[in-house]
Write an enzyme that holds these catalytic residues in place. Structure first.
Site, short mmCIF file in Angstrom:
data_model
loop_
_atom_site.label_atom_id
_atom_site.label_comp_id
_atom_site.label_asym_id
_atom_site.label_seq_id
_atom_site.Cartn_x
_atom_site.Cartn_y
_atom_site.Cartn_z
N HIS A 174 -8.05 -26.06 29.80
CA HIS A 174 -6.86 -26.31 30.63
C HIS A 174 -5.94 -27.30 29.92
O HIS A 174 -6.33 -27.95 28.94
CB HIS A 174 -7.25 -26.81 32.02
CG HIS A 174 -7.93 -28.15 32.05
ND1 HIS A 174 -9.20 -28.36 31.54
CD2 HIS A 174 -7.53 -29.35 32.54
CE1 HIS A 174 -9.54 -29.63 31.72
NE2 HIS A 174 -8.54 -30.24 32.31
N ASP B 160 -6.63 -34.77 27.69
CA ASP B 160 -7.95 -35.11 27.14
C ASP B 160 -8.73 -33.89 26.69
O ASP B 160 -9.82 -34.01 26.12
CB ASP B 160 -8.77 -35.92 28.16
CG ASP B 160 -8.91 -35.24 29.51
OD1 ASP B 160 -7.92 -34.65 29.98
OD2 ASP B 160 -10.00 -35.30 30.11
N HIS C 16 -9.32 -26.58 39.63
CA HIS C 16 -8.86 -27.90 39.20
C HIS C 16 -7.41 -28.06 39.63
O HIS C 16 -6.85 -27.18 40.29
CB HIS C 16 -9.04 -28.03 37.68
CG HIS C 16 -8.97 -29.44 37.18
ND1 HIS C 16 -9.58 -30.50 37.82
CD2 HIS C 16 -8.36 -29.98 36.09
CE1 HIS C 16 -9.35 -31.61 37.15
NE2 HIS C 16 -8.61 -31.32 36.09
N ASP D 9 -13.49 -29.14 33.69
CA ASP D 9 -13.07 -29.85 34.90
C ASP D 9 -12.96 -28.90 36.09
O ASP D 9 -12.23 -27.90 36.05
CB ASP D 9 -11.72 -30.52 34.66
CG ASP D 9 -11.77 -31.57 33.56
OD1 ASP D 9 -12.74 -31.54 32.78
OD2 ASP D 9 -10.84 -32.38 33.48
N HIS E 20 -18.27 -35.50 30.77
CA HIS E 20 -16.95 -35.81 31.31
C HIS E 20 -17.02 -37.02 32.23
O HIS E 20 -16.47 -37.06 33.32
CB HIS E 20 -16.36 -34.60 32.05
CG HIS E 20 -14.86 -34.68 32.23
ND1 HIS E 20 -14.28 -35.17 33.38
CD2 HIS E 20 -13.85 -34.34 31.41
CE1 HIS E 20 -12.96 -35.12 33.28
NE2 HIS E 20 -12.68 -34.62 32.08
#
Length: 357
Positions: free
Chosen positions: A112, A116, A192, A262, A320
């Site tokens: 995505h 980061d 997300h 995520d 993460h």
């Protein structure tokens, strides 16, 4: 009879007939080279049984880099094909620390468009140009990936001698996005704050292996080996029919690895992940921050473990980590209460993907 040299165990050995990687040894059953070829084939069978499938963690932190963790990035090495999964800033140094040749990577998978997970992409592309890369680099990711990065590549990497090929991934559905003779990669729809997906690497099932000694015992010509592996029985010169099951052993089970970046807790993905051998699932927070996890569409360590348990995964890697946690052991304990076969992601750690069957 034609005559050539054949490389075996570092030395050139004379043998009759011809050998090629595609067609194998060609010659009569009495040729002196047959034994040499069979030793070669036995070594090849052993090598195929031991082919590498390994995940190396380059970074396992979340949005804020710390002195302990980079953002998210991994390398998946499957049969010496290298895939870079997410591309955080600092990824080039992480690759060098882990002695991974930057030019070996031909495919990048972006989950995505949060920094980061992708701030390192332009720098990586630029370095490849400086190193004289010629081969295309294929980059997979959500809609807008090319729109965001193509202008940056044009500005910072002008004059480079290789092509960056972008492939848009529909993050709303599970689909095969990459396939070759040895593996396939599926997208995993995640939930997300922006379009996001994970990736599942599935090794294709190999063929059965010839049992040791049967080629000599039954006088099997090489031309029949592939047929036997495909399930055909073999008739000897004496007219005896030998079932293929007596000539072969089953192939090693195909292995699988799933990367779930995520995401909010999403029980529905367990169905797609059923039976996966190794699962990486984000675990940004512990149970002390369940409200933050829900607000920012992240998961807790316990929730990651619940997904692994529901999927019947072989092993779970959590990562993460929020910078709030100076010691991730609290996250590990919470996950292991639900799914004991849980380990922590750590920079520089390599995890072999092993079949749980």
């Amino acid at each position: 009879m034609p005559y050539q040299l054949y490389l075996q165990a570092g030395a050139w050995i004379p043998c009759s007939g011809f050998f090629s990687e595609d067609s194998g040894f060609s010659g009569s059953s009495g040729d002196s080279g047959i034994t040499v070829f069979r030793r070669f084939r036995g070594a090849n069978e052993k090598r195929r049984k031991m082919e590498k499938f390994e995940v190396t963690i380059l970074g396992c932190g979340s949005a804020l880099p710390t002195l302990r963790h980079l953002g998210t990035a991994q390398v998946v090495d499957i049969r010496n094909k290298y895939f870079l999964v997410d591309c955080t800033e600092g990824v080039q140094l992480a690759l060098r620390r882990n002695r991974i040749n930057l030019n070996r990577i031909n495919t990048v998978l972006i989950s995505h468009l949060h920094g980061d997970h992708c701030f390192g992409l332009v720098g990586y592309v630029s370095t490849m140009a400086l190193l004289g890369r010629k081969a295309p680099l294929h980059v997979y990711g959500p809609k807008d990936l090319e729109k965001v990065f193509r202008p940056q590549i044009a500005y910072f990497c002008s004059g480079m001698e290789y092509e960056v090929v972008f492939h848009e991934v529909d993050t709303t559905k599970a689909a095969v996005i990459y396939e070759d003779r040895s593996l396939s990669i599926e997208s995993i729809p995640l939930h997300h704050r922006v379009a996001c997906c994970g990736y599942c690497f599935r090794e294709k099932q190999g063929r059965p292996h010839m049992r040791h000694g049967v080629i000599d015992r039954y006088g099997i010509p090489y031309s029949q080996v592939n047929n036997i592996k495909a399930g055909q029985d073999f008739m000897t010169a004496d007219g005896v029919m030998v079932p293929h099951t007596e000539l072969t052993t089953p192939p090693a089970p195909a292995r699988s690895y799933a990367f779930c970046s995520d995401t909010a807790y999403l029980p529905a993905i367990a169905d797609q992940l059923k039976g996966v051998d190794l699962l990486y699932h984000e675990a940004t927070y512990g149970e002390d921050n369940t409200e933050l996890a829900a607000r920012y569409c992240h998961s807790t360590a316990r929730q990651a473990a619940m997904i692994a348990k529901a999927a019947g995964a072989g092993k779970l890697i959590i990562g993460h980590y929020s910078q709030r946690y100076d010691d991730e052991q609290v996250l590990l304990r919470e996950a292991q209460e639900v799914f004991p076969e849980t380990i922590l992601a750590e920079e520089g750690k390599s995890i072999e993907v092993r079949s749980k069957r």
